[in-house]
Design an enzyme around this catalytic site. Structure first.
Site, PDB file in Angstrom:
ATOM      1  N   ASP A 143     -11.187  -1.984   3.664  1.00 26.77           N
ATOM      2  CA  ASP A 143      -9.994  -1.716   2.852  1.00 26.77           C
ATOM      3  C   ASP A 143     -10.387  -1.752   1.386  1.00 26.77           C
ATOM      4  O   ASP A 143     -11.259  -2.536   0.991  1.00 26.77           O
ATOM      5  CB  ASP A 143      -8.903  -2.758   3.122  1.00 26.77           C
ATOM      6  CG  ASP A 143      -8.341  -2.668   4.533  1.00 26.77           C
ATOM      7  OD1 ASP A 143      -8.172  -1.546   5.023  1.00 26.77           O
ATOM      8  OD2 ASP A 143      -8.066  -3.727   5.128  1.00 26.77           O
ATOM      9  N   ASP A 177      -4.821   3.779   6.778  1.00 28.46           N
ATOM     10  CA  ASP A 177      -3.538   3.069   6.754  1.00 28.46           C
ATOM     11  C   ASP A 177      -2.467   3.921   6.075  1.00 28.46           C
ATOM     12  O   ASP A 177      -1.314   3.958   6.521  1.00 28.46           O
ATOM     13  CB  ASP A 177      -3.668   1.745   5.992  1.00 28.46           C
ATOM     14  CG  ASP A 177      -4.645   0.775   6.637  1.00 28.46           C
ATOM     15  OD1 ASP A 177      -4.790   0.820   7.870  1.00 28.46           O
ATOM     16  OD2 ASP A 177      -5.249  -0.026   5.903  1.00 28.46           O
TER      17      ASP A 177
END
Length: 198
Positions: A143, A177
């Site tokens: 991420d 995401d």
């Protein structure tokens, strides 16, 4: 929307997702951060578990989660195929395509990153097979997108949080995401268009 356009969308988003993750993994140490703007930063973290970094009972929990994701993506793929075959609304096909490629992007990390990269703790990771940080199905999701739009002390009148330091928006996420979130939002906001009453 036909199958070729859906596949093109999936491949394009998946490439952007994986290129960005590999770039971050091979150019940043874990926890390293670059300010793009005050409200947007590149901040490298690795997600060890489910959504929002939730842990799921060590290696066994991680394996169960990855296998669940693989089953889910098969179901999403069947839904996408049926929607294209039935000539469903374009927005439905776009949303399912985004959810599919987002799920696939994070599955690639979970399944393969543990065996193709070494650790990112205190160093920039490299492609390696001799010093891999994990095993097959036990990789960590990369991420990096961080949007702390507002940070400060909340007023005392805010229930439960008044007087405390607060960051909006505090999540760190990736392109996969984002694709899933956009796909779900399309389904929610355009549900009457996508699923008209007969």
């Amino acid at each position: 929307m036909n199958a070729k356009k859906s596949i093109l969308l999936i491949v394009l988003v998946l490439l952007i997702d994986q290129i960005s993750k590999i770039y971050i993994k091979t150019n940043f140490q874990l926890g390293e951060e670059i300010y793009v703007f005050d409200w947007f930063r590149i901040h490298f973290i690795e997600n060890n578990g489910a959504a929002w970094g939730t842990e799921l009972g060590g290696k066994t929990g991680k394996l169960i989660l990855t296998l669940f994701r693989l089953c889910a993506i098969v179901g999403i793929g069947i839904w996408l195929r049926n929607s294209i075959r039935d000539k469903s609304h374009n927005l439905l096909i776009i949303s399912i395509s985004l959810i599919f490629c987002g799920a696939l992007g994070n599955i690639i990390d979970s399944v393969f990153y543990g065996i193709i990269f070494n650790d990112s703790y205190g160093q920039v990771a490299n492609f390696t097979t001799s010093q891999a940080y994990g095993t097959l199905f036990h990789g960590k999701v990369v991420d990096m997108l961080y949007f702390p739009i507002w940070q400060g002390i909340l007023p005392e009148w805010v229930p439960g949080l008044g007087g405390k330091f607060f960051t909006f928006f505090n999540a760190i996420f990736n392109i996969a995401d984002s694709a899933i979130s956009i796909g779900v939002m399309i389904l929610l906001f355009f549900s009457k268009t996508i699923f008209p009453k007969k």
